[in-house]
Enzyme design. Sequence first.
Site, PDB file in Angstrom:
ATOM      1  N   ARG A 121      31.316  60.369  40.886  1.00  0.00           N
ATOM      2  CA  ARG A 121      32.586  60.965  40.479  1.00  0.00           C
ATOM      3  C   ARG A 121      32.998  62.082  41.441  1.00  0.00           C
ATOM      4  O   ARG A 121      34.193  62.267  41.735  1.00  0.00           O
ATOM      5  CB  ARG A 121      32.452  61.504  39.054  1.00  0.00           C
ATOM      6  CG  ARG A 121      33.746  62.014  38.440  1.00  0.00           C
ATOM      7  CD  ARG A 121      33.611  62.153  36.937  1.00  0.00           C
ATOM      8  NE  ARG A 121      34.822  62.694  36.353  1.00  0.00           N
ATOM      9  CZ  ARG A 121      34.926  63.936  35.860  1.00  0.00           C
ATOM     10  NH1 ARG A 121      33.873  64.728  35.883  1.00  0.00           N
ATOM     11  NH2 ARG A 121      36.048  64.363  35.348  1.00  0.00           N
ATOM     12  N   HIS A 133      36.677  62.331  43.222  1.00  0.00           N
ATOM     13  CA  HIS A 133      37.547  63.499  43.066  1.00  0.00           C
ATOM     14  C   HIS A 133      37.773  64.202  44.394  1.00  0.00           C
ATOM     15  O   HIS A 133      38.818  64.840  44.584  1.00  0.00           O
ATOM     16  CB  HIS A 133      36.949  64.462  42.038  1.00  0.00           C
ATOM     17  CG  HIS A 133      37.209  64.041  40.627  1.00  0.00           C
ATOM     18  ND1 HIS A 133      37.783  64.866  39.683  1.00  0.00           N
ATOM     19  CD2 HIS A 133      36.980  62.865  39.990  1.00  0.00           C
ATOM     20  CE1 HIS A 133      37.894  64.220  38.534  1.00  0.00           C
ATOM     21  NE2 HIS A 133      37.413  63.001  38.693  1.00  0.00           N
ATOM     22  N   ASN A 189      38.666  68.923  36.717  1.00  0.00           N
ATOM     23  CA  ASN A 189      37.338  69.214  37.249  1.00  0.00           C
ATOM     24  C   ASN A 189      36.566  70.276  36.479  1.00  0.00           C
ATOM     25  O   ASN A 189      35.329  70.225  36.418  1.00  0.00           O
ATOM     26  CB  ASN A 189      37.456  69.689  38.703  1.00  0.00           C
ATOM     27  CG  ASN A 189      38.096  68.659  39.606  1.00  0.00           C
ATOM     28  OD1 ASN A 189      37.992  67.463  39.384  1.00  0.00           O
ATOM     29  ND2 ASN A 189      38.784  69.132  40.645  1.00  0.00           N
ATOM     30  N   HIS A 233      32.866  53.504  35.672  1.00  0.00           N
ATOM     31  CA  HIS A 233      32.590  53.962  34.320  1.00  0.00           C
ATOM     32  C   HIS A 233      31.570  53.074  33.610  1.00  0.00           C
ATOM     33  O   HIS A 233      31.353  53.216  32.410  1.00  0.00           O
ATOM     34  CB  HIS A 233      33.889  54.056  33.520  1.00  0.00           C
ATOM     35  CG  HIS A 233      34.781  55.162  33.985  1.00  0.00           C
ATOM     36  ND1 HIS A 233      36.114  55.257  33.657  1.00  0.00           N
ATOM     37  CD2 HIS A 233      34.518  56.238  34.779  1.00  0.00           C
ATOM     38  CE1 HIS A 233      36.637  56.340  34.224  1.00  0.00           C
ATOM     39  NE2 HIS A 233      35.695  56.932  34.908  1.00  0.00           N
TER      40      HIS A 233
END
Length: 320
Positions: free
Chosen positions: A62, A66, A94, A193
Amino acid sequence: MELLLRLAAVALVAAAFVAADGTGTLSPSFYDATCPGLQPAVRRGVAQAVKKEARMGASLLRLFFHDCFVQGCDASILLDDTANFTGEKSAAPNANSLRGYEVIDAIKAEVEASCKATVSCADIVALAARDAVNLLGGPSWPVLLGRRDALMTTKAAAEDSLPSPTSRLPQLLHSFSKKGLNARDLVALSGAHSVGMAHCSNFREHVYKDTKINMTYAAQLRAKVCPFVGGDDNLAPLELQKPDKFDNGFFNDVITGQVLLRTDQELLGSSGSHGTTDALVREYAANADRFAAEFAMAMIKLGNMAVQDGEVRLNCRRPN
């Protein structure tokens, strides 16, 4: 055999990206001469972290996403706030959510000890994401290297660029399109996910207000994990069956309406011209090898949002 053939095609995709790179600097072999121990060092660091806590693998993956979605893959996500700017860590997508900074710090320290001022933090983040996926049972792929680290960033840039967990499909497609990613990339990357967990604050609206969610599943979450008020930091697994194994089980959860995030459920059952994502969800649910290979290709594409302007930070948390 099918998976091997598909991953061979992934290697060809990586080679094509190298050929297409105008600077000629991005390459899987970028550090072969200057820091030959880089990739084993990164894998050791990630393996230690994942062995200690499997969820950390999902967190490192992740972190890469990001980072790349905000001004390219430039390790801007790692920058602490300074007197000159407020960085991305405190942005709404975040704050109190992203993890793994200490893992990257530890790997960077080991790399600096043997290859001083040579390897960018951005490249370490990219390699760590690949190794995290692979150590959790997912595919591997050639990571293109040669990025540089950002000198600054802003909180606003992260809040403007990163999709919200409550976004609808047209918003998601638009957000990915702005980054040069298509519907297939969106669905494949959503398969990340398959591993990890989410906070109640990110899925409360989905389990209380949406109609596409499986009602029994929603009731269980409301009763055990996510009250209507409070419990924002309570965690639930993003995939029901094997939340610590990277596989295609996530797509079966999408089909049965048993996913935590609205953005994930939006991949199925949307009307109009966006119905193409339905077919992709069913395709990946039925074919684990195809998902693994196309996830790898999407990660190469995402990672190609590289930055050659900048520096090699000595400390990933601050500019030199």
